[in-house]
Design an enzyme around this catalytic site. Structure first.
Site, PDB file in Angstrom:
ATOM      1  N   ASP A 172       7.377  -2.781  -5.090  1.00 43.41           N
ATOM      2  CA  ASP A 172       6.769  -1.783  -5.961  1.00 43.41           C
ATOM      3  C   ASP A 172       7.782  -0.659  -6.135  1.00 43.41           C
ATOM      4  O   ASP A 172       8.217  -0.052  -5.161  1.00 43.41           O
ATOM      5  CB  ASP A 172       5.481  -1.271  -5.289  1.00 43.41           C
ATOM      6  CG  ASP A 172       4.804  -0.193  -6.109  1.00 43.41           C
ATOM      7  OD1 ASP A 172       5.215   0.037  -7.266  1.00 43.41           O
ATOM      8  OD2 ASP A 172       3.871   0.441  -5.582  1.00 43.41           O
ATOM      9  N   ASP A 192       8.406   2.881  -8.237  1.00 39.81           N
ATOM     10  CA  ASP A 192       7.631   3.830  -9.007  1.00 39.81           C
ATOM     11  C   ASP A 192       8.497   5.029  -9.370  1.00 39.81           C
ATOM     12  O   ASP A 192       9.209   5.552  -8.510  1.00 39.81           O
ATOM     13  CB  ASP A 192       6.462   4.286  -8.125  1.00 39.81           C
ATOM     14  CG  ASP A 192       5.390   4.949  -8.933  1.00 39.81           C
ATOM     15  OD1 ASP A 192       4.241   4.513  -8.833  1.00 39.81           O
ATOM     16  OD2 ASP A 192       5.701   5.908  -9.671  1.00 39.81           O
ATOM     17  N   GLU A 201      -7.960 -12.973  -1.826  1.00 40.09           N
ATOM     18  CA  GLU A 201      -8.732 -11.762  -2.089  1.00 40.09           C
ATOM     19  C   GLU A 201      -8.379 -11.154  -3.442  1.00 40.09           C
ATOM     20  O   GLU A 201      -7.222 -10.962  -3.779  1.00 40.09           O
ATOM     21  CB  GLU A 201      -8.481 -10.696  -1.011  1.00 40.09           C
ATOM     22  CG  GLU A 201      -9.272  -9.430  -1.310  1.00 40.09           C
ATOM     23  CD  GLU A 201      -8.977  -8.253  -0.384  1.00 40.09           C
ATOM     24  OE1 GLU A 201      -8.247  -8.428   0.603  1.00 40.09           O
ATOM     25  OE2 GLU A 201      -9.496  -7.169  -0.688  1.00 40.09           O
TER      26      GLU A 201
END
Lengths: 399, 487
Positions: A105, A107, A44
């Site tokens: 991830d 951040d 995807e």
């Protein structure tokens, strides 16, 4: 530099960027390996178009289709999802996720309660050092502890970094497995209602924690001076709240308040106070055995967004995508080079396309270097995949 | 029950003695039973095993014992004996084996396990509960076995592992000492397994990892086995679910199986008939909200924003108490647009609200989170969702309760209870305090807290409340803490 960038021009610049600079060939080869043994078309992709129109369940079967899709849709942002048992665009309801890189991830917004230089979307060279530490610790743990080798590090485009692990074992790891890896790497726990977010117990420190602390120690005093964690009233208060022992806390408070504002000096005084306190109160030490380490971890250890890692089909921004708000390229970088990397070195779409900007030549070169690093990672991944397939074939021959 | 296997294996029915069929107290339940049994026995066996599993659940939640601790095991033992389930009590203690009674107990254990698979394969929540309980049972039984029995068990199940050499061990001895939570590391043999075989040890950092391998001593093999046991059971339940249709053609079984699990399912609050206007939320939050929702509501009013975890937890709760989709959208919009423009809200946040109501994405009608779910939530920096009794510092919790004017005596009780890890009990104390009653409800869902509170405030008679209370104790079985599964 960012001042030059105008989001409204993005739609005009992107087609050229995708054709001229986006490493389509290597990108497709990377995705291909990441899908194997499924075809590339089962992966995807998702696009965010101008005006935040969101297209999910896209897919491509080769580079040509990618180029066509880029030109037709001109995505402002490009995200990568999971590999399904069928083409994601068809039969969505009974499709199953078969594989997905193990992703991390990190951040800087999650550091808002500790960093003092910037808040929210802002980032500077000072707080970037948190990312340098995070990258070094996670990279080392993935390689040494979990034995992963094909690891890609990517700048997220604004205020964080992403990590993609493409090893076969990582790609097919199930949700509980991803959860366990994330929890293993996560030491800071708790929300706004918990002041002390780290608890290392009173047993031996786990090898991985000790190693992480060695890494933090390399940077700790430097960051302490950059950030001045304890120099303001609020900063000092937040620090004191992390000391669970009432006596030690009030002693520390009295002492530090009188000292000049330098955080480094305050920290050193706290350490000597702590050491004396432990010597004098042997019985109380158990509870605060690793207090110094715990505080270091709370201020400097990587703050992972664990939900991204735990989810099997979480979408994550693609390498070399443009960050629509900053115009910066999500460049690939070497973890060993993270320390030398400067935010101002990151190419922007503007500096790449417009020769007249000041940083243009330098940024063009940096872009080339980044693509080269990407290439190296993909080459070694292709080698590993070929070896795995060979081993699999031998296995099936034996039966 | 894997019906395919069953059909295949009917041809090779084991006709040998019970000892051949059941050579060991502990089983991995790989092969389904094939003999015929009377309906009466079917029902008895099912109910008896359910009692056993419920006993495990009660020991952890209602009694608050730490799983696998001595008190925990003692409670289960005496409960089983009180309920007349001596044979399970004995099986859990590990019999040296031999007597006929032991062998018959093994047979019952085998058959009953497979019957409950049928009753509990129906949906994800039932499966999760069942797997968690069976896993506890398996672990408890494995841990009480002596080393001889463990060896036999390994041999019977074709599990062979070789330990690492002395040289290899010496090379990493200091790491093993650091990372393995046991004394006397030097005398232990260590084994090398892939890290994903011992995820529970990895998660809690209780094992030394190197190059993708975990180095475990003999006693940690329970982790390897229970991981295999769980995977196998999960797959079998999925298969069983596929074949439910075939089984349900037999009406005698349908009634029994459905009745079994239905009597222990708690309400999921996904559909509600009440309608609550959003104008009343401020006053409701003080009167009838559990603390976890009250703090989210106040945070939202204060900062006009909640992070994702908070929006999900509070949004679904609101749906559960009867706030309509339109009202919900209006509620979030009014708050969020105080700090952002309407456009941003519509683009980034309204999707989520509609999603909660099953209008977007997979269009599932999501249920509000239960206590179990909330207690196990990941709460990171900047978040204020989760369970306040678990995710708040003692001092913060105290301040919060003081701020609400809670009586100091009650505050210290609540704080002490939550410090001991009995979060739901603390919540029930909070309920009693703000309502000035002494009900001691078993709280296992924030929406249950709300509904009980509303009933009380609307003056529905007390007798009825007591009756509710009993039902809740039964529900408990399903909704309690299972830290083990599905994290």
């Amino acid at each position: 530099m960012v001042g030059h960038y105008d989001e409204n021009l993005l739609s005009d610049m992107l087609p050229l960027y995708y054709t001229k600079y986006f490493p389509q060939n290597i990108f497709c080869r990377w995705l291909c390996c990441g899908c194997s043994p499924q075809p590339l078309s089962n992966r995807e992709l998702s696009f965010t178009l101008a005006d935040d129109v969101y297209l999910r369940y896209l897919s491509i079967s080769d580079q040509k289709e990618l180029q066509t899709l880029f030109q037709k849709k001109c995505p402002h942002k490009l995200d990568i999802g999971a590999v399904y048992n069928t083409k994601p665009s068809i039969a969505r309801h009974d499709s199953v996720v078969l594989a997905r890189e193990l992703v991390f991830d990190i951040d800087l917004t999650d550091y808002d309660e500790v960093r003092t230089c910037c808040k929210e979307a802002k980032v500077c060279e000072k707080c970037w050092k948190f990312m340098v530490i995070a990258c070094e610790i996670i990279d080392k743990a993935l390689k040494d502890d979990f034995g992963f080798q094909n690891i890609l590090w990517v700048f997220s485009g604004r205020r964080g970094i992403h990590c993609w692990v493409s090893d076969y074992e990582a790609r097919v790891l199930d949700s509980p497995g991803r959860g366990a890896v994330a929890d293993y790497l996560c030491l800071i726990m708790g929300g706004d209602n918990q002041n002390k977010k780290v608890n290392l117990g009173n047993d031996n420190l786990h090898t991985s924690i000790r190693r992480a602390l060695d890494i933090i120690d390399k940077y700790f005093e430097e960051i302490l001076q950059d950030q001045e964690f304890f120099s303001t009233n609020d900063g000092l208060k937040a620090f004191l709240k992390q000391i669970p022992d009432d006596n030690l806390r009030s002693q520390t408070e009295k002492k530090l308040e009188k000292l000049p504002e330098s955080s480094l000096e305050r920290w050193r005084n706290f350490i000597s106070l702590y050491e004396t306190y432990c010597r004098e109160n042997g019985f109380a030490v158990r509870k605060i055995k690793y207090l110094v380490e715990e505080i270091k971890v709370q201020y400097c250890y990587p703050r992972l967004d664990v939900n991204v890692t735990k989810g099997f089909n979480h979408l994550l921004k693609s390498p070399f995508s443009i960050h629509p708000k900053t115009g910066k390229v999500s460049v690939v970088f070497k973890p060993t080079n993270a320390r030398k990397m400067k935010l101002s070195d990151v190419p922007t779409i503007q500096s790449l396309l417009d020769d007249s900007t000041a940083d243009s030549t330098e940024h063009q070169n940096n872009m080339k270097t980044s693509v080269k690093i990407f290439q190296e990672v993909v080459f070694s991944l292709e080698k590993a995949e070929a070896m795995r397939r060979k081993a699999d074939a031998n296995m099936s021959l034996e039966f | 029950m894997d019906l395919n296997i069953k059909r295949k294996s009917t041809k090779t029915v084991i006709t040998g003695s019970l000892l051949e069929t059941y050579p060991h107290d502990l089983q991995m339940y790989k092969i389904p039973p094939t003999e015929e049994i009377p309906l009466q026995e079917f029902e008895t066996l099912a109910l008896e095993r359910l009692t056993l599993l419920r006993s495990l659940a009660t020991a952890t939640t209602l009694k608050g014992f730490r799983p696998f601790s001595d008190e925990w095991k003692e409670y289960i033992q005496s409960d089983l004996r009180n309920q007349g389930l001596k044979y399970y009590a004995k099986l859990c203690e590990y019999t040296k084996c031999g007597t006929d009674a032991d062998l018959h107990a093994r047979r019952k254990d085998h058959i009953a396990h497979f019957i409950l698979r049928l009753a509990y394969c129906r949906n994800e929540e039932l499966r999760r509960w069942f797997v968690a309980r069976e896993l506890e049972l398996f672990k408890m039984r494995f841990m009480t076995m002596n080393s001889e029995a463990v060896d036999t068990f390994f041999r019977l199940n074709n599990l062979s592992y070789t330990n690492i050499s002395e040289e290899e061990k010496l090379e990493i001895i200091s790491c093993l000492r650091e990372s393995t939570p046991y004394q006397n590391i030097d005398n232990m043999k260590f084994y090398k397994v892939k890290f994903y075989e011992v995820l529970d040890l990895v998660r809690s950092r209780k094992v030394f990892l190197n190059g993708g391998y975990a180095f475990i001593p003999h006693r940690d093999f329970v982790s390897v086995l229970s991981a295999q046991f769980r995977t196998h059971l999960r797959q079998s339940l999925a298969v069983a679910c596929h074949h439910l249709g075939e089984i349900e053609q037999d009406e005698r079984l349908v009634c029994l199986l459905k009745g079994l699990h239905q009597s222990y399912t708690g309400a999921d609050y996904a559909d509600t008939k009440a309608v609550v206007p959003i104008e009343s939320l401020d006053s409701l939050s003080a009167k009838s909200y559990p603390l976890c929702m009250r703090q989210l509501h106040e945070q939202l009013r204060l900062s006009h924003h909640l992070r994702h975890g908070g929006r999900l937890q509070y949004g679904l709760f609101l749906k559960g108490i009867g706030v309509t989709l339109e009202d919900s959208l209006r509620f979030w919009r009014e708050e969020f647009t105080k700090i952002m423009d309407l456009d941003k809200f519509e683009k980034q946040y309204s999707y989520n609200v509609r999603y909660n109501y099953g209008k977007e994405g997979s269009k599932r009608n999501y249920s509000p989170f239960s206590c179990l779910r909330i207690i196990n939530e990941t709460v990171g920096p900047g978040d204020c969702h989760g369970c306040p009794y678990r995710h708040c510092d003692v001092s913060n919790l105290k301040n919060k309760l003081q701020g609400y004017g809670v009586d100091p005596q009650a505050i210290s009780e609540i704080v002490d209870t939550s410090k001991k890890g009995h979060f739901q009990v603390a919540c029930s104390k909070y309920f009693d305090t703000i309502h000035n009653v002494d009900l001691g409800l078993g709280i296992n869902h924030p929406n249950q807290f709300f509904e009980e509170s509303q009933k009380l405030l609307k003056g529905e008679i007390k007798v009825e409340i007591k009756k509710e209370n009993k039902i809740n104790l039964k529900k408990e079985a399903l909704d309690d803490l299972d830290f083990d599964d599905d994290l």
